[in-house]
Design a protein around this motif. Structure first.
Motif, short mmCIF file in Angstrom:
data_model
loop_
_atom_site.label_atom_id
_atom_site.label_comp_id
_atom_site.label_asym_id
_atom_site.label_seq_id
_atom_site.Cartn_x
_atom_site.Cartn_y
_atom_site.Cartn_z
N LYS A 259 0.74 -1.18 0.02
CA LYS A 259 -0.06 0.03 0.07
C LYS A 259 0.82 1.31 -0.09
O LYS A 259 1.83 1.36 0.67
CB LYS A 259 -0.97 -0.04 1.28
CG LYS A 259 -1.98 -1.15 1.27
CD LYS A 259 -2.77 -0.89 2.42
CE LYS A 259 -3.91 -2.26 2.39
NZ LYS A 259 -4.83 -2.02 3.79
N VAL A 260 0.54 2.19 -0.67
CA VAL A 260 0.93 3.54 -0.70
C VAL A 260 0.11 4.81 -0.71
O VAL A 260 -0.96 4.47 -0.99
CB VAL A 260 1.89 3.67 -2.16
CG1 VAL A 260 2.94 2.42 -2.14
CG2 VAL A 260 0.91 3.72 -3.49
N ALA A 261 0.74 5.70 -0.47
CA ALA A 261 0.19 7.07 -0.65
C ALA A 261 0.62 7.88 -1.60
O ALA A 261 1.84 8.25 -1.16
CB ALA A 261 -0.25 7.72 0.78
N VAL A 262 0.23 8.41 -2.64
CA VAL A 262 0.64 9.62 -3.59
C VAL A 262 0.17 10.82 -3.29
O VAL A 262 -1.01 11.07 -3.19
CB VAL A 262 0.27 8.98 -4.92
CG1 VAL A 262 1.00 9.81 -6.00
CG2 VAL A 262 0.94 7.85 -5.14
N GLY A 267 -1.39 18.84 -4.13
CA GLY A 267 -1.45 18.45 -2.75
C GLY A 267 -2.37 17.46 -1.98
O GLY A 267 -2.50 17.02 -1.19
N THR A 268 -3.03 17.02 -3.27
CA THR A 268 -4.16 15.98 -3.03
C THR A 268 -3.32 14.93 -2.72
O THR A 268 -2.29 14.33 -3.53
CB THR A 268 -5.12 15.73 -4.31
OG1 THR A 268 -5.60 16.90 -4.77
CG2 THR A 268 -5.99 14.62 -4.07
N GLN A 311 3.86 13.50 -16.50
CA GLN A 311 5.34 13.55 -16.15
C GLN A 311 5.40 14.43 -15.08
O GLN A 311 6.60 14.97 -14.67
CB GLN A 311 6.12 14.00 -17.54
CG GLN A 311 6.05 12.99 -18.57
CD GLN A 311 6.32 11.72 -18.14
OE1 GLN A 311 7.66 11.46 -17.79
NE2 GLN A 311 5.62 10.57 -18.57
N SER A 312 4.24 15.10 -14.35
CA SER A 312 4.52 15.61 -13.29
C SER A 312 5.33 14.89 -11.94
O SER A 312 4.96 13.78 -11.86
CB SER A 312 2.92 16.11 -12.77
OG SER A 312 2.36 16.90 -13.62
N PRO A 313 5.98 15.75 -11.17
CA PRO A 313 6.60 15.05 -10.08
C PRO A 313 5.64 14.88 -8.92
O PRO A 313 4.67 15.77 -8.68
CB PRO A 313 7.79 16.06 -9.41
CG PRO A 313 7.22 17.51 -10.04
CD PRO A 313 6.51 16.99 -11.29
N VAL A 314 5.84 13.82 -8.27
CA VAL A 314 4.73 13.33 -7.07
C VAL A 314 5.75 12.73 -5.96
O VAL A 314 6.80 12.47 -6.31
CB VAL A 314 3.86 12.50 -7.45
CG1 VAL A 314 2.83 13.09 -8.53
CG2 VAL A 314 4.30 10.99 -8.11
#
Length: 384
Positions: A259-262, A267-268, A311-314
């Motif tokens: 499990k992950v949170a992105v 900011g979402t 291609q946005s950084p997260v």
């Protein structure tokens, strides 16, 4: 001491000062392989004159807490789409008259492009469309085509590996729905296969220099002449995913299903899980970091909520093991004991004493501890 008077604390009974933390750092790194963030342990090697440590008390304290401890880590990732492939012209050639727009999503039976005003439509399947299918043909591509006809609501035939007269009849009905000549046969001049719905990334083949939306050497446009095999579109899967890298030595921290949170650029914060882990480690493109790394792909639990430019950084937060209802202290509360192992300096009623502890999970700047006489709420020494 002067006069030869022995120091009553010379036998190791006195509380250990913060000057021992340098040794604790070295030992911890050896035990954990350097994988734990323990930079808070780096403190001066000796206390200055007048410091509280000179009186046997630490300069500051922190409470022992009880609760859940989760081993999580953060990685820089990139928001994108699943997979990338080319769609090549399959017919005899002609003039390109229309292309699906860049960024659009094409689903089953929708137009990908047109040649001489005739549409080539997308169907789902892994087998390429390499021949014209007709009555009597057999093979996986026949079954794949029949599966698409059935998914579109056409009936009256069996979905199998054989193209029968009943299959041809269903094809004629499909051709009639698109105002095509009703031949009962179908070929690569009419359909192209992909595993699922696709997102158009670019016209033609991206061969460098252009990037998405640019003018790469492989770009084409309506009016260009096509021949069999000409790259018409560069597409990806329609699903939004995140990709990132982990050192090969830490691959177990990102197993499939983890499990992950992105955190998206706006900011979402959205939940997801690791959907794929690469099998080959590569050095990557950073000349300053040649550590072998493995590619990891994350899928979102609710893809419809994903917003953001391709291609946005997260930021990806990996949720690891959780230890329930454990005692923990800040990592920099640990002391290296003279005879090996670790302890904490418990401060009670104006005095300090060393308590040996067993270490558990390291997470969130804290470490799980256990030992005789420890309880939640106790104060332990930490650097100021």
């Amino acid at each position: 001491m002067s006069g030869g008077t022995p120091d009553p604390r010379a036998d190791g009974a006195r509380p250990l000062g913060r000057r021992r933390l340098g040794l604790a750092l070295v030992t911890l790194l050896a035990l954990t392989g350097g994988g734990v963030a323990v930079t808070a342990l780096v403190t001066p090697s000796s206390a200055p004159a007048g410091d509280a440590d000179a009186e046997g008390l630490p300069p500051a304290t922190a409470p022992v807490t009880r609760g859940d401890l989760t081993d999580s880590s953060q990685r820089d990732g990139t928001l994108g789409h699943l997979g990338e492939r080319k769609i090549n012209a399959g017919g005899p050639g002609g003039t390109l008259t229309w292309l699906a727009p860049t960024g659009s999503v094409v689903e089953r039976d929708e137009r990908l492009y047109e040649v001489d005003g005739e549409a080539v439509r997308l169907m789902y399947g892994e087998e390429p469309m390499y021949r014209t299918l007709k009555t009597g043909d057999e093979g996986k591509d026949v079954r794949q085509w029949e599966e698409n006809l059935a998914a579109l609501g056409y009936t009256g035939f069996d979905v199998d590996d054989t193209y029968t007269a009943r299959t041809a009849a269903a094809v004629k009905r499909w051709q009639k729905s698109h105002d095509l000549k009703q031949t009962g046969t179908v070929g690569p001049d009419r359909i192209a296969f992909a595993g699922s719905a696709v997102r158009v990334k670019a016209a033609g083949a991206e061969t460098g220099g252009g990037g998405s939306g640019g003018s790469g050497a492989g770009r084409i446009a309506p009016g260009d002449r096509l021949s069999t095999g000409t790259p018409v579109l560069t597409v990806t899967g329609s699903e939004r995913v995140v990709t990132f890298e982990v050192p090969a030595s830490e691959a177990t921290s990102a197993k499939t299903g983890t499990k992950v949170a992105v955190t998206l650029p706006d900011g979402t914060r959205l939940p997801g899980r690791v959907s794929a882990v690469g099998r080959t480690a590569t050095a990557g493109d950073d000349p300053q970091d040649k550590t072998p790394k493995i590619d990891v792909t994350v899928s979102f639990d609710d893809p419809g909520k994903v917003r953001g430019v391709d291609q946005s950084p997260v930021t990806v937060e990996l949720t690891g093991e959780t230890r329930r209802d454990v005692l923990s202290v800040p990592v920099n509360a640990l002391l290296a004991l003279p005879d090996g192992g670790f302890g904490v300096q418990v401060v009670e009623n104006g005095t300090a004493r060393d308590v040996r502890v067993e270490l558990g999970m390291f997470a969130q700047g804290r470490v799980e501890i256990s030992g005789d006489g420890l309880r939640a709420g106790m104060k332990v020494g930490v650097p100021s």
